[in-house]
Design a protein around this motif. Structure first.
Motif, PDB file in Angstrom:
ATOM      1  N   LYS A  48      14.951  40.243  53.646  1.00 47.79           N
ATOM      2  CA  LYS A  48      15.263  40.699  52.296  1.00 47.79           C
ATOM      3  C   LYS A  48      15.749  39.580  51.372  1.00 47.79           C
ATOM      4  O   LYS A  48      15.753  39.755  50.158  1.00 47.79           O
ATOM      5  N   SER A  51      12.389  38.632  49.707  1.00 52.55           N
ATOM      6  CA  SER A  51      11.332  39.632  49.505  1.00 52.55           C
ATOM      7  C   SER A  51      11.116  39.987  48.033  1.00 52.55           C
ATOM      8  O   SER A  51       9.973  40.156  47.606  1.00 52.55           O
ATOM      9  N   ASP A  52      12.168  40.068  47.225  1.00 54.33           N
ATOM     10  CA  ASP A  52      11.980  40.380  45.806  1.00 54.33           C
ATOM     11  C   ASP A  52      11.267  39.246  45.071  1.00 54.33           C
ATOM     12  O   ASP A  52      10.391  39.490  44.240  1.00 54.33           O
ATOM     13  N   HIS A  55       7.676  39.269  46.107  1.00 52.32           N
ATOM     14  CA  HIS A  55       7.013  40.393  45.443  1.00 52.32           C
ATOM     15  C   HIS A  55       6.682  40.053  43.984  1.00 52.32           C
ATOM     16  O   HIS A  55       5.580  40.358  43.509  1.00 52.32           O
ATOM     17  N   GLU A  56       7.590  39.421  43.290  1.00 53.49           N
ATOM     18  CA  GLU A  56       7.346  39.039  41.889  1.00 53.49           C
ATOM     19  C   GLU A  56       6.158  38.083  41.780  1.00 53.49           C
ATOM     20  O   GLU A  56       5.356  38.195  40.852  1.00 53.49           O
ATOM     21  N   LYS A  59       2.760  40.154  42.837  1.00 47.80           N
ATOM     22  CA  LYS A  59       2.267  41.205  41.946  1.00 47.80           C
ATOM     23  C   LYS A  59       1.453  40.624  40.794  1.00 47.80           C
ATOM     24  O   LYS A  59       0.708  41.347  40.146  1.00 47.80           O
ATOM     25  N   GLU A  88       7.249  43.259  52.879  1.00 47.43           N
ATOM     26  CA  GLU A  88       7.487  44.687  52.990  1.00 47.43           C
ATOM     27  C   GLU A  88       7.339  45.440  51.673  1.00 47.43           C
ATOM     28  O   GLU A  88       7.096  46.643  51.669  1.00 47.43           O
ATOM     29  N   ASN A  89       7.470  44.777  50.541  1.00 55.51           N
ATOM     30  CA  ASN A  89       7.313  45.435  49.241  1.00 55.51           C
ATOM     31  C   ASN A  89       5.893  45.342  48.701  1.00 55.51           C
ATOM     32  O   ASN A  89       5.624  45.769  47.585  1.00 55.51           O
ATOM     33  N   ASP A  90       5.001  44.742  49.451  1.00 57.88           N
ATOM     34  CA  ASP A  90       3.661  44.462  48.949  1.00 57.88           C
ATOM     35  C   ASP A  90       2.584  45.071  49.829  1.00 57.88           C
ATOM     36  O   ASP A  90       2.768  45.215  51.035  1.00 57.88           O
ATOM     37  N   ARG A  91       1.458  45.387  49.221  1.00 59.18           N
ATOM     38  CA  ARG A  91       0.301  45.882  49.968  1.00 59.18           C
ATOM     39  C   ARG A  91      -0.440  44.672  50.521  1.00 59.18           C
ATOM     40  O   ARG A  91      -0.638  43.679  49.824  1.00 59.18           O
TER      41      ARG A  91
END
Length: 172
Positions: A48, A51-52, A55-56, A59, A88-91
């Motif tokens: 974690k 992860s943010d 993800h940014e 995306k 974990e936050n992404d496809r």
């Protein structure tokens, strides 16, 4: 995107296909400590931390996200794939698998020359092969050291007909 680094230019000069990897951070002593705790001590909560931010970055991509896989023995020992933990936050699409279950020596324990001589460690998952045809693919890994691992994966994906393949790593 900045100009290709020396490593990317050297790989291309050596007859390799054009491949560019972007890394978020330098693999400095603090990042080495993070990786030691996350990957090797198995502290899954540390996924974690980045992860943010990852993800940014992801995306913004229109490419198919493909994580570098780890072997079944690594998952059995560690309990997780450190790359998919970061995603974990992404496809993402599991497109590759590791060909050899048991490693004689961990990749992180090898020197540069041994890493550069690595045989193709991956194979395409047949049922997923057509997913990348004429599509852009972004390979994701945790650390870019010599580029050998991510380039082996990229070669397979290019052979499967991807329009383009680039790399993205947490650290380099």
């Amino acid at each position: 995107m900045s100009d290709p680094c020396y490593d990317c230019l050297r790989w291309e000069k050596d007859g390799q296909f054009k491949f560019i990897n972007s890394a978020m951070y330098e693999y400095n002593p603090a990042m080495k400590d993070y990786m030691k705790r996350y990957k090797f001590a198995g502290d899954y909560r540390l996924r974690k931390v980045f992860s943010d931010q990852i993800h940014e970055q992801l995306k913004k991509q229109s490419a198919i996200i493909v994580p570098i896989p780890v072997g079944k023995d690594t998952v059995a020992t560690r309990g997780f794939n450190q790359v998919t933990g970061l995603l974990e936050n992404d496809r993402y699409l599991n497109l590759l698998s590791v060909r050899f279950d048991k490693k004689a020596i961990r990749q992180s324990a090898k020197n540069r020359q041994s890493r550069l001589l690595l045989d193709q460690p991956f194979e395409m998952i047949e049922s997923q092969k057509n997913q990348v045809k004429n599509r852009a693919v972004l390979l994701v890994d945790d650390v870019y050291t010599t580029g050998t691992t991510i380039r082996h994966a990229a070669a397979l994906i290019q052979q499967a007909g991807a329009a383009s393949v680039k790399g993205f790593t947490l650290a380099r």
